[in-house]
Design a protein around this motif. Structure first.
Motif, PDB file in Angstrom:
ATOM      1  N   UNK A 243      12.026  27.185 -60.116  1.00  0.00           N
ATOM      2  CA  UNK A 243      12.313  28.087 -58.779  1.00  0.00           C
ATOM      3  C   UNK A 243      11.442  28.298 -57.402  1.00  0.00           C
ATOM      4  N   UNK A 244      10.192  28.309 -58.115  1.00  0.00           N
ATOM      5  CA  UNK A 244       8.950  28.388 -57.463  1.00  0.00           C
ATOM      6  C   UNK A 244       8.904  27.216 -56.244  1.00  0.00           C
TER       7      UNK A 244
ATOM      8  N   UNK B  17      20.101  17.081 -58.841  1.00  0.00           N
ATOM      9  CA  UNK B  17      20.455  15.832 -59.211  1.00  0.00           C
ATOM     10  C   UNK B  17      21.077  15.558 -60.547  1.00  0.00           C
ATOM     11  N   UNK B  18      21.933  16.984 -61.524  1.00  0.00           N
ATOM     12  CA  UNK B  18      22.510  16.633 -61.874  1.00  0.00           C
ATOM     13  C   UNK B  18      23.809  17.514 -62.158  1.00  0.00           C
TER      14      UNK B  18
ATOM     15  N   UNK C 184      19.407  27.860 -61.160  1.00  0.00           N
ATOM     16  CA  UNK C 184      19.061  26.787 -62.041  1.00  0.00           C
ATOM     17  C   UNK C 184      18.864  25.625 -62.238  1.00  0.00           C
ATOM     18  N   UNK C 185      18.246  24.929 -61.132  1.00  0.00           N
ATOM     19  CA  UNK C 185      18.156  24.035 -60.336  1.00  0.00           C
ATOM     20  C   UNK C 185      16.750  23.282 -61.795  1.00  0.00           C
TER      21      UNK C 185
END
Length: 480
Positions: free
Chosen positions: A374-375, A391-392, A464-465
Motif C-alpha cells: 500500500x505504501x 498483475x493478478x 489488496x494489490x
C-alpha cells in the motif's frame, strides 16, 4: 589586338572577375562555343585574360544534328578557332531529332537538355568547376518577355542568372549586360570569324518570333525596351533572392521532414504572409518531385487555398505526379508515392520482465513485474507514457498489437466503454498513424492501454494489490 569595343569588353570582364569573383586565379573553365559571334568573342576574351589569371580553357562544341552539312562545317570552324588559340577542343555529335522523338520534348528544350548534359560531362572530364556561357542582354530581354507572356511570377521574371550552380558546377554568363550588337562589332573590329546560324531566322520557334517580330514592334513604344527588360530582371532577381532566403528561414522554422514526408502546423502557416506561403509550398514541392516545374501557380494556389479556407479538419488533395497534400487535424503533410501499407502485428507479453521493440517506431516497451504494498502508491508516477496494473487481475499472455476492427476501450472500472476508433477521433490522432499505434490488450482482446493516449479502467491497483505490472514506453535511437 586593339579597338575600343574590344578593350571595353576586356575591362568589363576583368571588373566582374574582381568585383563579383566570377573566377579565381588558376581556374579551369569550360567555354561553350556554338560558333556564333557572342560565343566566339567570349572565347577570345577569356583567352586574352587567361595569362593574367592563369586560366585553363576548354572549348566545348556540341553538334546537335539538326542540319548535318551546316553543322559539320560549324564544328570545323570552332575547332579551327580553338586550334589557332592553342585551346583544348571537345566535340560531341548527337541526334536531337531522335531525342525529340524519344522524349516528346520540343526542339529548343531538347537541344538545351542535350547541350547542358554535354557541357557538364566535359566539366567533369576536365575537373572544371565552371562553365562560361555567352548569353547577352538581348537574350535576357527575350527571356523576360517570353516569361511575361506566359504569366510568370517573380522567379520567372528574374530571367537568366549571371551565375548559378547546377550539378556542383557554376554556370557563368559575363556578357549578360552586353548588347549583341556590341559583340558583333567586336568580331568585326578584331576580324574574328564567326558563323551565322540559319535556324535563328526560322519563325517556327517562339524565341525567334519574339526576337524578330515582338521586340521590334514593342520598341516603337519604348526605344530602351531591351535594357528596360534587363533592368527588370536584375531588380526582380535580387528581390527574388531575398524572398528565397526568407523562405529558407521559414522552412527551417516550420517544416518537419521525415522519410520523404514534409509537414507543418496549420496555425503557424496561416500567420505567414501570402507571398511566403506560396514560396514555402513551392519549395516543398521542389524537394518532393523531380519535375516540380509542372506545379504552376494554379496548383500552388489550390493547395494554399485548401489550407486557408477549408473548414474540414481532415482532407486529402491529389496535386499530380503522385504528390498528395493532406490535412490531419492541425497538421499539413505533403508526400509523394504510394502510402505505406503496414502489416498488422501482435507480440505476446508474458508474466516476466522484458523489453519489446515496438514495430514501425523508434520505441520500446519496458515491462517490469514488481512486488507491491500500500505504501508504494505514494511512489507511483502517473504519466501517459507508463501504466500500472494489478498483475493478478490480468489474464496472460497479454499482447502488444496494432488496432483491430471493433476494438473497444473500457473507460472506467464501472464498465463504461468507447470504440477505439472514436477515441482516436476525439484525441485527434492522424489517420495515417492509427494503424501503427501500439495497443496493449489481454488474451480476450480487451484493450488495456494505448501508450501516450489513455489507460483503461481494467486491472486497477487497489488496497489488496500485492504484485503489479509496470509498463513504460521509451524512445530509442534507431528503428529496431
Amino acid at each position: 589586338m586593339s579597338g575600343q569595343t574590344w578593350q571595353s569588353l576586356l575591362e568589363h570582364v576583368r571588373t566582374l572577375v574582381h568585383e563579383q569573383k566570377l573566377w579565381s586565379r588558376g581556374d579551369t573553365i569550360v567555354v561553350a562555343v556554338s560558333g556564333g559571334p557572342d560565343s566566339v568573342v567570349l572565347l577570345h576574351v577569356l583567352h586574352a585574360l587567361s595569362d593574367e589569371y592563369q586560366w585553363t580553357l576548354i572549348c566545348a562544341h556540341l553538334n546537335h544534328g539538326f542540319r548535318p552539312e551546316e553543322s559539320a562545317q560549324e564544328a570545323q570552324v570552332v575547332q579551327q578557332i580553338a586550334s589557332n588559340l592553342g585551346i583544348a577542343f571537345e566535340l560531341e555529335e548527337v541526334s536531337t531529332p531522335a531525342y525529340i522523338e524519344q522524349t516528346g520534348q520540343g526542339p529548343q528544350e531538347a537541344a538545351r537538355t542535350l547541350r547542358y548534359d554535354f557541357l557538364h560531362r566535359i566539366a567533369t572530364k576536365w575537373s572544371a568547376h565552371s562553365i562560361a556561357l555567352a548569353h547577352h542582354l538581348d537574350d535576357q530581354a527575350e527571356t523576360v518577355l517570353m516569361r511575361i507572356l506566359r504569366g510568370a511570377g517573380a522567379e520567372g521574371l528574374s530571367g537568366i542568372k549571371m551565375r548559378r550552380t547546377e550539378k556542383n558546377v557554376e554556370l557563368i554568363r559575363p556578357f549578360l549586360r552586353i548588347y549583341k550588337t556590341t559583340l558583333i562589332h567586336a568580331c568585326e573590329e578584331c576580324h574574328f570569324g564567326y558563323i551565322t546560324d540559319s535556324s535563328n531566322l526560322h519563325r517556327k520557334y517562339t524565341r525567334n518570333r519574339i526576337r524578330l517580330d515582338v521586340l521590334p514592334f514593342l520598341e516603337q513604344f519604348n526605344e530602351q525596351l531591351v535594357p528596360s527588360l534587363g533592368r527588370l530582371a536584375e531588380i526582380v532577381g535580387t528581390e527574388n533572392d531575398y524572398i528565397q532566403e526568407e523562405t529558407g528561414t521559414l522552412y527551417a522554422e516550420l517544416v518537419k521532414e521525415e522519410e520523404g514526408s514534409f509537414s507543418f502546423e496549420v496555425a503557424s502557416f496561416v500567420e505567414v504572409h501570402v507571398a511566403l506561403q506560396r514560396r514555402l509550398i513551392k519549395l516543398i514541392l521542389s524537394y518532393l518531385s523531380p519535375s516540380y516545374e509542372q506545379f504552376d501557380f494554379s496548383k500552388i494556389e489550390m493547395v494554399r487555398g485548401q489550407i486557408m479556407q477549408s473548414d474540414l479538419t481532415t482532407w486529402s488533395l491529389d496535386i499530380g505526379d503522385k504528390v498528395i497534400c493532406r490535412r490531419e487535424y492541425q497538421h499539413i503533410q505533403l508526400t509523394r508515392g504510394t502510402p505505406k501499407l503496414y502489416e498488422p502485428y501482435c507480440i505476446p507479453i508474458l508474466r516476466t520482465d522484458e523489453v519489446i521493440s515496438i514495430p514501425f517506431a523508434k520505441e520500446q516497451l519496458d515491462i517490469r513485474l514488481l512486488p507491491w504494498s500500500r505504501n508504494d502508491s505514494d511512489q507511483m508516477e502517473l504519466s501517459l507514457e507508463e501504466a500500472w496494473f494489478d498483475a493478478d487481475l490480468l489474464t496472460f499472455p497479454l499482447c502488444l498489437r496494432s488496432r483491430r476492427p471493433g476494438d473497444v476501450f473500457k473507460l472506467n472500472e464501472k464498465g463504461g466503454t468507447k470504440k477505439v476508433k472514436n477515441l482516436f477521433i476525439d484525441e485527434k490522432i492522424p489517420l495515417s498513424q492509427r494503424n501503427t499505434l501500439p495497443l496493449v490488450a489481454d488474451v480476450h482482446g480487451q484493450v488495456l492501454w494505448i501508450p501516450g493516449i489513455r489507460r483503461s479502467g481494467s486491472a486497477l491497483i487497489h488496497p489488496g494489490t500485492s504484485c503489479v505490472v509496470h509498463m513504460r514506453r521509451i524512445k530509442t535511437e534507431e528503428n529496431v
